[in-house]
Design an enzyme around this catalytic site. Structure first.
Site, PDB file in Angstrom:
ATOM      1  N   HIS A 124      50.124 -16.935  85.454  1.00 18.47           N
ATOM      2  CA  HIS A 124      50.132 -16.233  86.747  1.00 18.47           C
ATOM      3  C   HIS A 124      50.195 -17.297  87.839  1.00 18.47           C
ATOM      4  O   HIS A 124      49.691 -18.414  87.647  1.00 18.47           O
ATOM      5  CB  HIS A 124      48.826 -15.436  86.839  1.00 18.47           C
ATOM      6  CG  HIS A 124      48.698 -14.537  88.027  1.00 18.47           C
ATOM      7  ND1 HIS A 124      48.383 -14.993  89.284  1.00 18.47           N
ATOM      8  CD2 HIS A 124      48.808 -13.186  88.134  1.00 18.47           C
ATOM      9  CE1 HIS A 124      48.313 -13.964  90.112  1.00 18.47           C
ATOM     10  NE2 HIS A 124      48.572 -12.861  89.453  1.00 18.47           N
ATOM     11  N   LYS A 227      39.291  -6.204  87.919  1.00 17.14           N
ATOM     12  CA  LYS A 227      40.096  -5.866  86.734  1.00 17.14           C
ATOM     13  C   LYS A 227      39.222  -5.385  85.587  1.00 17.14           C
ATOM     14  O   LYS A 227      39.722  -4.931  84.572  1.00 17.14           O
ATOM     15  CB  LYS A 227      40.896  -7.088  86.294  1.00 17.14           C
ATOM     16  CG  LYS A 227      41.957  -7.475  87.332  1.00 17.14           C
ATOM     17  CD  LYS A 227      42.890  -8.503  86.815  1.00 17.14           C
ATOM     18  CE  LYS A 227      43.624  -9.209  87.910  1.00 17.14           C
ATOM     19  NZ  LYS A 227      44.846  -8.517  88.350  1.00 17.14           N
ATOM     20  N   CYS A 365      53.679 -11.735  89.680  1.00 19.96           N
ATOM     21  CA  CYS A 365      53.147 -13.051  90.082  1.00 19.96           C
ATOM     22  C   CYS A 365      53.269 -14.048  88.938  1.00 19.96           C
ATOM     23  O   CYS A 365      52.377 -14.885  88.729  1.00 19.96           O
ATOM     24  CB  CYS A 365      51.692 -12.970  90.536  1.00 19.96           C
ATOM     25  SG  CYS A 365      51.469 -11.967  91.989  1.00 19.96           S
TER      26      CYS A 365
HETATM   27  N1  PMP Z   1      45.441 -14.567  86.428  1.00 18.45           N
HETATM   28  C1  PMP Z   1      45.922 -13.494  85.795  1.00 18.45           C
HETATM   29  C2  PMP Z   1      46.379 -13.619  84.373  1.00 18.45           C
HETATM   30  C3  PMP Z   1      46.005 -12.279  86.485  1.00 18.45           C
HETATM   31  O1  PMP Z   1      46.499 -11.204  85.864  1.00 18.45           O
HETATM   32  C4  PMP Z   1      45.577 -12.213  87.823  1.00 18.45           C
HETATM   33  C5  PMP Z   1      45.680 -10.919  88.624  1.00 18.45           C
HETATM   34  N2  PMP Z   1      46.898 -10.260  88.508  1.00 18.45           N
HETATM   35  C6  PMP Z   1      45.058 -13.364  88.418  1.00 18.45           C
HETATM   36  C7  PMP Z   1      45.004 -14.517  87.689  1.00 18.45           C
HETATM   37  C8  PMP Z   1      44.564 -13.352  89.819  1.00 18.45           C
HETATM   38  O2  PMP Z   1      43.452 -12.538  89.925  1.00 18.45           O
HETATM   39  P1  PMP Z   1      42.879 -12.127  91.373  1.00 18.45           P
HETATM   40  O3  PMP Z   1      44.028 -11.628  92.156  1.00 18.45           O
HETATM   41  O4  PMP Z   1      41.868 -11.072  91.053  1.00 18.45           O
HETATM   42  O5  PMP Z   1      42.270 -13.361  91.938  1.00 18.45           O
END
Ligand code: PMP
Length: 407
Positions: A124, A227, A365
């Site tokens: 990500h 999440k 992302c």
């Molecule tokens: N890493 C992964 C694998 C994710 O799926 C996400 C959220 N889509 C994030 C990091 C970032 O998390 P947050 O936006 O809650 O900081």
């Protein structure tokens, strides 16, 4: 509850009880953010109705109660991931902030010109950009473990990429774009054999199966409350105590100091050293309630439910003509990413929305892994403990409709 009763579980989630666009809501976007059980909503309301005050400094009864709730939440998180010590739990805004914290504290202290930071091609952006920024700040180089056509890491490449220049390995436990579960315990063993610390991005894992940070052996583990059925704006950085104690502070302000004069500042102990300012109290309280909720269902039972639903989802999606799953790793959790031939994922998502079905479309992302699979975007259905076979069947019916619309 011994047998996992998904219909009973659904009753705990008030948001799921609604119709959208004249149809029962089918929520398949929990990898973006998960819905909240009543127990979490109630815990937050109760905190504001009974216990709200600032923490750590007050002598009055409410401040004592709020401090107990906040520090109690830290202990609940410790137990949830089996950390050795509650001081190893740092509250942050979410996974993104946890990774930035490590990059800017551990990283700024230990990474220099000519050094290397190792990540993977399926990360990500939250586990790419902070490291890229660190490399730009320090003159280090970003190295990348490649991904194969199934969406698994090319493990044969790892040994050669872990060199005497590598200062940290940062890897996701579960890919949010593909669903791949990575062998983070094995990767940690390999990195530790060369004295290299490991950060695991656990944003997509803690909701799907039990996580034991001592068993994994990693140095850092990052995840987000929202999440895992808790509130937004709260997350966790787990760090091994000796690592955290050797790291400089992150942000400066109240609570992260022991004493301040105009000449000299003494920083607070771990974990408070990394928690400047009034923390997210309702977030910690809500996160603890989410963990109690998960514990009540049993992470083992949740994992079994998720595995069975993933197997069913994979099988029925593969029966949709023209559908290609993006990411066919042998071990996956929670995520079914796909493309429908000649139909843009955004159109797929829009037509499904008319049927009351919420999925995610886009690059999630994770643009580098989209580039690897030569797609600009995918449609992603993500599953959680409240999803049913009926949800997956509705998705498949919706996809047939998409195909009809596009002839
Ligand atoms: N890493 C992964 C694998 C994710 O799926 C996400 C959220 N889509 C994030 C990091 C970032 O998390 P947050 O936006 O809650 O900081």
């Amino acid at each position: 509850m011994s047998a996992f009763d998904v219909q009973r579980v659904r009753e705990d989630f008030p948001l799921l009880r609604q119709e959208v666009r004249g149809r029962p809501l089918v929520y398949l976007d929990s990898a973006a953010t998960a819905q909240k059980p009543q127990a979490v909503i109630d815990a937050i309301v109760r905190f504001y109705e009974h216990d709200n005050a600032n923490v750590h400094r007050g002598v009055h009864v409410l401040s004592e109660r709020a401090t107990e709730a906040y520090e109690g939440a830290r202990e609940t998180v410790r137990e949830f991931i089996n950390a050795r010590d509650a001081r190893e739990i740092v509250f942050v805004r979410g996974t993104t902030e946890a990774i930035n914290l490590v990059a800017q504290t551990y990283g700024r202290k230990n990474v220099g010109p000519g050094d290397e930071v190792l990540i993977t091609h399926m990360e990500h952006h939250a586990n790419i950009v902070p490291w890229r920024m660190l490399c730009e700040q320090t003159g280090a180089t970003l190295r990348v473990i490649p991904v194969d056509d199934r969406g698994e890491l090319v493990l044969d490449a790892v040994d050669a990429l872990l060199t005497e220049k590598t200062r940290i390995l940062a890897v996701t436990h579960v890919s949010n774009a593909l669903g791949t579960v990575n062998p983070v315990k094995e990767l940690t063993r390999k990195a530790h054999a060369k004295g290299i610390p490991v950060l695991v991005d656990g944003a997509q894992s803690v909701t799907h199966f039990p996580v034991d940070v001592q068993d994994l052996g990693c140095d850092f583990y990052a995840f987000s409350g929202h999440k895992m059925f808790g509130p937004t704006g709260i997350g966790v950085l787990y760090g091994r105590l000796e690592r955290l104690e050797s790291m400089p502070p992150y942000q400066g302000g109240g609570d992260m100091i022991l004493s301040v004069t105009m000449e000299k500042i003494t920083y607070n102990r771990v974990p408070h050293r990394f928690e400047a300012g009034t923390p997210n109290l309702e977030g910690a309280v809500g996160l603890a309630a989410a963990i109690r909720y998960l514990r009540g269902l049993g992470m083992g039972a949740i994992a079994e439910h998720d595995r069975a639903l993933m197997a069913y989802g994979t099988q029925v999606l593969e029966s949709v003509p023209g559908l290609r799953l993006v990411g066919t790793a042998r071990e996956k959790a929670g995520v079914l990413s796909f493309v429908l031939e000649d139909i843009h994922p955004h159109d797929v998502g829009t037509i499904l929305d008319r049927e009351g079905i919420c999925i995610r479309t886009g690059h999630h992302c994770a643009q580098p892994v989209m580039q690897h699979f030569k797609v600009p975007a995918t449609a992603r259905a993500s599953l959680a403990l409240y999803n049913t076979r009926e949800d997956v069947d509705a998705l498949v019916r919706g996809l047939h409709k998409v195909r009809e619309v596009f002839g």
